[in-house]
Each structure stands twice: as structure tokens, then as C-alpha cells.
Design a protein around this motif. Structure first.
Motif, PDB file in Angstrom:
ATOM      1  N   SER A 230     -22.506   2.254   1.276  1.00  0.00           N
ATOM      2  CA  SER A 230     -23.544   1.106   1.504  1.00  0.00           C
ATOM      3  C   SER A 230     -23.284  -0.079   0.717  1.00  0.00           C
ATOM      4  CB  SER A 230     -24.900   1.763   1.018  1.00  0.00           C
ATOM      5  OG  SER A 230     -25.065   1.592  -0.469  1.00  0.00           O
TER       6      SER A 230
ATOM      7  N   ARG B 238     -17.247   4.323   6.871  1.00  0.00           N
ATOM      8  CA  ARG B 238     -16.029   3.723   5.903  1.00  0.00           C
ATOM      9  C   ARG B 238     -15.026   3.114   6.855  1.00  0.00           C
ATOM     10  NH1 ARG B 238     -14.972   3.954   0.065  1.00  0.00           N
ATOM     11  NH2 ARG B 238     -17.041   4.651  -0.720  1.00  0.00           N
TER      12      ARG B 238
ATOM     13  N   GLU C 200       0.789  -1.105  -0.145  1.00  0.00           N
ATOM     14  CA  GLU C 200      -0.086   0.004   0.089  1.00  0.00           C
ATOM     15  C   GLU C 200       1.041   1.368  -0.162  1.00  0.00           C
ATOM     16  OE1 GLU C 200      -3.316   1.104  -0.106  1.00  0.00           O
ATOM     17  OE2 GLU C 200      -2.355   3.091   0.029  1.00  0.00           O
TER      18      GLU C 200
ATOM     19  N   ASP D 159     -11.869  -0.944  -8.514  1.00  0.00           N
ATOM     20  CA  ASP D 159     -11.908   0.237  -9.143  1.00  0.00           C
ATOM     21  C   ASP D 159     -10.820   0.282 -10.336  1.00  0.00           C
ATOM     22  OD1 ASP D 159     -14.089   1.138  -7.863  1.00  0.00           O
ATOM     23  OD2 ASP D 159     -13.159   2.916  -7.435  1.00  0.00           O
TER      24      ASP D 159
ATOM     25  N   GLY E 202     -17.899  -0.457  -4.353  1.00  0.00           N
ATOM     26  CA  GLY E 202     -17.130  -1.400  -3.349  1.00  0.00           C
ATOM     27  C   GLY E 202     -17.831  -2.760  -3.132  1.00  0.00           C
TER      28      GLY E 202
HETATM   29  C1  LIG Z   1     -18.923   9.313  -3.822  1.00  0.00           C
HETATM   30  C2  LIG Z   1     -18.875   7.944  -3.826  1.00  0.00           C
HETATM   31  C3  LIG Z   1     -19.938   6.936  -3.019  1.00  0.00           C
HETATM   32  C4  LIG Z   1     -19.698   5.995  -3.234  1.00  0.00           C
HETATM   33  N1  LIG Z   1     -20.691   4.787  -2.617  1.00  0.00           N
HETATM   34  C5  LIG Z   1     -20.518   3.606  -2.569  1.00  0.00           C
HETATM   35  C6  LIG Z   1     -21.399   2.874  -2.153  1.00  0.00           C
HETATM   36  O1  LIG Z   1     -22.136   3.159  -1.351  1.00  0.00           O
HETATM   37  N2  LIG Z   1     -21.327   1.181  -2.094  1.00  0.00           N
HETATM   38  C7  LIG Z   1     -20.213   0.896  -2.862  1.00  0.00           C
HETATM   39  O2  LIG Z   1     -20.215  -0.352  -2.859  1.00  0.00           O
HETATM   40  N3  LIG Z   1     -19.698   1.697  -3.452  1.00  0.00           N
HETATM   41  C8  LIG Z   1     -19.509   3.053  -3.426  1.00  0.00           C
HETATM   42  N4  LIG Z   1     -18.415   3.547  -4.098  1.00  0.00           N
HETATM   43  C9  LIG Z   1     -17.568   2.984  -4.789  1.00  0.00           C
HETATM   44  C10 LIG Z   1     -16.346   2.451  -3.867  1.00  0.00           C
HETATM   45  O3  LIG Z   1     -15.934   3.554  -2.678  1.00  0.00           O
HETATM   46  C11 LIG Z   1     -15.170   2.180  -4.728  1.00  0.00           C
HETATM   47  O4  LIG Z   1     -15.707   1.240  -5.696  1.00  0.00           O
HETATM   48  C12 LIG Z   1     -14.349   1.251  -3.563  1.00  0.00           C
HETATM   49  O5  LIG Z   1     -13.745   2.051  -2.609  1.00  0.00           O
HETATM   50  C13 LIG Z   1     -13.007   1.167  -4.453  1.00  0.00           C
HETATM   51  O6  LIG Z   1     -12.196   0.118  -3.651  1.00  0.00           O
HETATM   52  P1  LIG Z   1     -10.940  -0.437  -4.425  1.00  0.00           P
HETATM   53  O7  LIG Z   1     -10.295  -1.366  -3.539  1.00  0.00           O
HETATM   54  O8  LIG Z   1     -10.901  -0.994  -5.745  1.00  0.00           O
HETATM   55  O9  LIG Z   1      -9.887   0.991  -4.733  1.00  0.00           O
HETATM   56  P2  LIG Z   1      -9.382   2.093  -3.513  1.00  0.00           P
HETATM   57  O10 LIG Z   1     -10.527   2.226  -2.597  1.00  0.00           O
HETATM   58  O11 LIG Z   1      -9.206   3.285  -4.357  1.00  0.00           O
HETATM   59  O12 LIG Z   1      -8.077   1.436  -2.874  1.00  0.00           O
HETATM   60  C14 LIG Z   1      -6.925   1.310  -3.911  1.00  0.00           C
HETATM   61  C15 LIG Z   1      -5.683   1.540  -2.907  1.00  0.00           C
HETATM   62  O13 LIG Z   1      -4.454   1.275  -3.784  1.00  0.00           O
HETATM   63  C16 LIG Z   1      -3.547   2.220  -3.214  1.00  0.00           C
HETATM   64  N5  LIG Z   1      -2.463   2.472  -4.131  1.00  0.00           N
HETATM   65  C17 LIG Z   1      -2.713   3.312  -5.635  1.00  0.00           C
HETATM   66  N6  LIG Z   1      -1.836   3.337  -6.387  1.00  0.00           N
HETATM   67  C18 LIG Z   1      -0.855   2.286  -5.746  1.00  0.00           C
HETATM   68  C19 LIG Z   1       0.430   2.074  -5.921  1.00  0.00           C
HETATM   69  N7  LIG Z   1       1.028   2.443  -7.066  1.00  0.00           N
HETATM   70  N8  LIG Z   1       1.118   1.274  -4.966  1.00  0.00           N
HETATM   71  C20 LIG Z   1       0.646   0.727  -3.765  1.00  0.00           C
HETATM   72  N9  LIG Z   1      -0.730   1.207  -3.571  1.00  0.00           N
HETATM   73  C21 LIG Z   1      -1.423   1.962  -4.391  1.00  0.00           C
HETATM   74  C22 LIG Z   1      -4.338   3.508  -2.767  1.00  0.00           C
HETATM   75  O14 LIG Z   1      -3.742   4.181  -2.043  1.00  0.00           O
HETATM   76  C23 LIG Z   1      -5.533   2.640  -2.087  1.00  0.00           C
HETATM   77  O15 LIG Z   1      -5.267   2.436  -0.771  1.00  0.00           O
HETATM   78  C24 LIG Z   1     -18.827   5.274  -3.955  1.00  0.00           C
HETATM   79  C25 LIG Z   1     -17.813   5.847  -4.448  1.00  0.00           C
HETATM   80  C26 LIG Z   1     -17.655   7.125  -4.511  1.00  0.00           C
HETATM   81  C27 LIG Z   1     -16.728   8.267  -5.289  1.00  0.00           C
END
Ligand SMILES: Cc1cc2nc3c(=O)[nH]c(=O)nc-3n(C[C@H](O)[C@H](O)[C@H](O)COP(=O)(O)OP(=O)(O)OC[C@H]3O[C@@H](n4cnc5c(N)ncnc54)[C@H](O)[C@@H]3O)c2cc1C
Length: 425
Positions: free
Chosen positions: A49, A107, A36, A308, A321
Motif C-alpha cells: 500500500s 508489487r 542489481e 531499507d 516503501g
Molecule cells: C511484510 C511486509 C509488508 C510491507 N508492506 C508495506 C506497505 O504496505 N507499504 C509500504 O510502503 N512498505 C511496506 N513494506 C516495506 C517495503 O516493502 C520496503 O520498505 C521496501 O520494499 C524497501 O525497498 P528498498 O528499495 O529500500 O529495498 P529492497 O526492496 O530490499 O531492494 C533492494 C535491492 O537491492 C538489491 N541488492 C542487495 N544487495 C545488493 C548488492 N550487494 N549489490 C547489488 N544489489 C543488491 C536487492 O537484490 C534488491 O533488489 C512492507 C515490508 C514487509 C516485510
């Protein structure tokens, strides 16, 4: 002679996707680490949610009781236009149909649960990944860190979010432009916050969501534990200072009140205005909303993507999420087939890819279409009429029947002992 890789799995990124996958790796007794880039895990968002599919996975991982202790199930959805109540949907039947409710959780609390389940000692903080290079000779992948170290793994998983470095390296490997970062600003800005328990609310308001339509914007509030409110207001906004950034820096409650504070809100017991709820905010946030215009392959050779990094989606139906957790479950099953059933790595990852790409792109499309309906953006001025009919008249059982394709998709995790979970009953 080949060199054995250091890890079976290296996960890049400790967000929802990376940590969920790590907790599956832990339960499967695989050797893994999570890299991370941030020095500590501090989630940017206020709350989230989670839908039944995600809860089913967390339950199989033994995390459902911990989640229930901090989350609030959604009980009803009240739909209003300019302060006038249109419809009230009973969402308690969701749990009866799909085995789990939809819940709202802070969160930071969700991340604490996932962090502990992933194994804190397995998370290497402050480790930014710069490059990922396949090492065909050693049947492994080298992971290059910004601090100069190089780690090796049989499989690397990019769970590094919307501007994924791993995804960029796939673009280089495949020569496929779509594998690079292909997100675009949707011209919409979201402002949100998480409040203290609201005074004046009681048992009957617990878990009640308000979906509120106004002439120039839309808002949703979701009831958290103890009647805390997660408020989200979305508005079209072309003239913003930095369209490439996700999170706005230095947002204050005053800024949100200036834009949305005068909007009617039924839970503002003194003034009837959202500003009163913003005044109760523990923290606030604003982000630009992005969506994909092309999707990368979710697996190439020994590298896979989750969350994402593979499919950022608009937040209209709150599925990003939850989709990360679905991905983690499916990839966890793939890892089981590779490391416990000796399936070939590349074949197994291609099977993961074909299962997940279709589903996640459907969810992203649904979320975007739902957003168009929700914000009345349909051609020929039909938006208001269709929104009125859909949200004003369709009862909850029809909504929940229609959502079967989404909520009913509950992968069973292989290789885990799930006795004691709801899945087991
Ligand atoms: C306004 C908003 C509301 C939302 N509401 C909801 C909801 O109600 N329900 C739901 O299911 N989803 C919701 N989402 C979507 C959800 O938040 C995301 O889809 C989810 O958090 C993505 O998780 P992830 O683990 O894919 O990525 P992230 O949470 O972005 O985690 C990626 C991690 O990788 C790390 N990283 C990045 N690059 C590197 C690198 N080069 N080397 C090492 N580490 C790195 C980052 O620091 C981060 O910690 C919402 C999104 C938004 C913007």
C-alpha cells in the motif's frame, strides 16, 4: 590531474528506492546506472500500500496514471474483533484532504512501472556490489563488483535493502558500529498472500480494508483491483527455524491455513473463514519481521543511503516503501542542487542526511508504536482497552487529521516539468 568519474551517480539496488531515484536521475538528465545483484527483477512481496506522500512523488514523475490503472484506492476500513464489527472508517476523505488516496497495488505491477521509468537499459542485472571505496584524489567513489569490475561515480547511493552492503562499507569508513547492519528479529512472523478476484464481492466491497483482531493474532486485508485481496496475518512466534533469514522458503497456502485458516473473515462468503480466501491465493509468502535498533548515518562523504538500507521498519503502518520514495525525492533534489546549481557534494549530502534521518526515524518509531497498539502489547494489561477505544471509537476525520504529519509531507521535485500532473492542478 584527476580522472573524471564514469557516472555522476551509481545506484546500488533496484528496489522501490533505487528505481524511484533512477527515474528522477533520468528526468534530470544525469548520467547514472543501477547495479542489481539479482538476474531479474522479481519482487518477493505480494502487494503494497502506498500513501499520499508517495503518490505525490510518482505523480510528479508522470507515473500516476499508470499506477491508477493497476491500483485500487482504499475506500473504507472495517475494524473487527473476533468477527464482531467495531468501527467503520471512511478513507475516501483522505484524497480530499491530501490530494491523493492510499492505494493497494500488486508489487510486481508497481515494480514494472518503476523499472520502465528508471530506464531498463540503465539497470545492470546480476551485478553484486562488494565494496565501495572513496577515491579522494579523483573526487569520486569506486564501486567494486563481484565479477571483478570497478566502476566510478561522483556519488554512490546504497539502495540495497535491509542487509545493505553499502551500509556495511560505511561502518568501516566511519568506525561507527551503528553504520553496520543493526536489525533484530521482532519475534513476529508475517504470512501473507495475494488472491484472485474474490467471488461474491461487488462494487461496495471495492477498496475495503479489514483490520481484524483475534485473541492470538492480528490480520489485515486490503482490497486490490477487481476485489483481489492482499491478506496479511501477524503472530508472535519465537521458535522459528532461521531467525536470520527474512523470507521463509517453501511456504504453501496449506501452511497459512493451518495457522490462520479458521479465523473469521467477512469476505469469505461461503464459510466465513480466512481459509476460503487463502484457497483463492495466486501466491503466498511468509517473512520474519525485523526492526532497526540503531540507525546508520544516511550520508557519509560521497555516499548516501535510501530506503531499507538506511531505515528498515516494521510493516505495521505500511510505510517502508513510501519512505523509500520520500528519500528518493529528497535525494533527487539534492542531486539537482549539486549538478545543476553547483552545490558542494559533501555539504549537500549532509543536508540530505539531516533532513531525512529525523523524519524516517519518526516514521519507524510510529510504525513500531502503532504495531504495539494494534497487537494490544501495552504494559499493565492496558493493551486491549486502549486498542478498543482507539480503533472502536475514533472517527476517520480524527485519524486523518492526526496523520497530517505523515500524509501531508509531500516534497516538490526540483528541476522537473510537472505540468499535467495532479500537483500542477
Ligand atoms: C511484510 C511486509 C509488508 C510491507 N508492506 C508495506 C506497505 O504496505 N507499504 C509500504 O510502503 N512498505 C511496506 N513494506 C516495506 C517495503 O516493502 C520496503 O520498505 C521496501 O520494499 C524497501 O525497498 P528498498 O528499495 O529500500 O529495498 P529492497 O526492496 O530490499 O531492494 C533492494 C535491492 O537491492 C538489491 N541488492 C542487495 N544487495 C545488493 C548488492 N550487494 N549489490 C547489488 N544489489 C543488491 C536487492 O537484490 C534488491 O533488489 C512492507 C515490508 C514487509 C516485510
Amino acid at each position: 590531474m584527476t580522472n573524471k568519474p564514469q557516472y555522476q551517480v551509481v545506484i546500488v539496488g533496484a528496489g522501490i528506492g533505487g528505481l524511484t531515484l533512477a527515474s528522477i536521475c533520468r528526468r534530470l538528465s544525469l548520467s547514472y546506472t543501477i547495479l542489481e545483484r539479482l538476474p531479474s527483477l522479481t519482487p518477493a512481496g505480494a502487494a503494497i500500500s502506498l500513501s499520499p506522500q508517495a503518490l505525490s512523488v510518482l505523480d510528479q514523475l508522470g507515473l500516476y496514471s499508470a499506477l491508477k490503472a493497476v491500483a485500487q484506492p482504499m475506500t473504507r476500513i472495517r475494524v473487527s474483533q473476533n468477527g464482531k464489527l467495531w468501527n467503520e472508517l471512511d478513507w475516501t476523505i483522505c484524497e480530499k484532504i491530501y490530494g491523493y488516496p492510499v492505494v493497494t497495488v500488486e508489487r510486481a505491477k508497481l515494480m514494472q512501472i518503476l523499472y520502465a521509468a528508471a530506464g531498463k537499459e540503465k539497470v545492470q542485472l546480476g551485478c553484486a556490489v562488494q565494496d565501495v571505496v572513496e577515491d579522494a584524489e579523483n573526487e569520486s567513489v569506486s564501486v567494486h563488483l563481484a565479477d571483478g569490475r570497478i566502476l566510478s561515480a561522483s556519488i554512490v547511493v546504497g539502495a540495497d535493502g535491509i542487509r545493505s552492503a553499502v551500509r556495511r562499507t560505511l561502518a568501516r569508513e566511519t568506525g561507527n558500529a551503528n553504520a553496520g547492519n543493526t536489525i533484530k528479529f521482532t519475534k513476529r512472523v508475517h504470512m501473507s498472500g495475494w488472491s484472485h478476484p474474490l467471488p461474491g464481492l461487488g462494487e461496495k466491497e471495492l477498496g475495503v480494508a479489514n483490520w481484524l483482531f483475534y485473541d492470538d493474532s492480528v490480520m489485515m486485508t486490503f482490497g486490490g483491483r477487481d476485489n483481489r485481496q492482499w491478506f496479511i496475518a501477524i503472530r508472535e512466534c519465537e521458535e522459528i527455524p532461521d531467525k536470520d533469514r527474512s523470507v521463509w522458503v517453501g511456504v504453501t497456502p496449506g501452511m497459512i491455513k493451518e495457522v490462520h485458516g479458521e479465523k473469521e473473515h467477512p469476505f469469505a462468503k461461503k464459510t466465513g473463514k480466512l481459509g476460503e480466501i487463502v484457497d483463492q491465493a495466486e501466491r503466498v509468502l511468509a517473512t520474519n519481521i525485523f526492526a532497526e535498533y540503531a540507525y546508520p548515518p544516511m550520508a557519509v562523504s560521497r555516499v548516501a543511503l535510501v530506503g531499507d538500507a538506511a531505515h528498515s521498519m516494521s510493516p505495521w503502518f505500511g510505510q517502508g516503501g513510501t519512505a523509500c520514495i520520500e528519500d528518493a525525492a529528497e535525494l533527487g533534489n539534492t542531486l539537482y542542487s549539486i549538478f545543476s546549481e553547483s552545490q558542494k557534494v559533501k555539504e549537500a549530502l549532509q543536508a540530505y542526511r539531516s533532513r531525512r534521518e529525523k523524519r524516517t526515524q519518526e516514521i519507524a518509531k510510529f510504525s513500531a508504536d502503532f504495531g504495539r497498539l494494534y497487537s494490544a502489547q501495552l504494559p499493565y494489561g492496558l493493551g486491549g482497552i486502549v486498542r478498543g477505544l482507539l480503533f472502536g471509537y475514533v472517527p476517520s476525520n480524527i485519524w486523518l487529521w492526526w496523520l497530517k504529519w505523515l500524509y501531508g509531507y509531500q516534497p516538490i521535485l526540483r528541476g522537473l516539468d510537472v505540468s499535467g500532473s495532479e500537483v500542477d492542478k
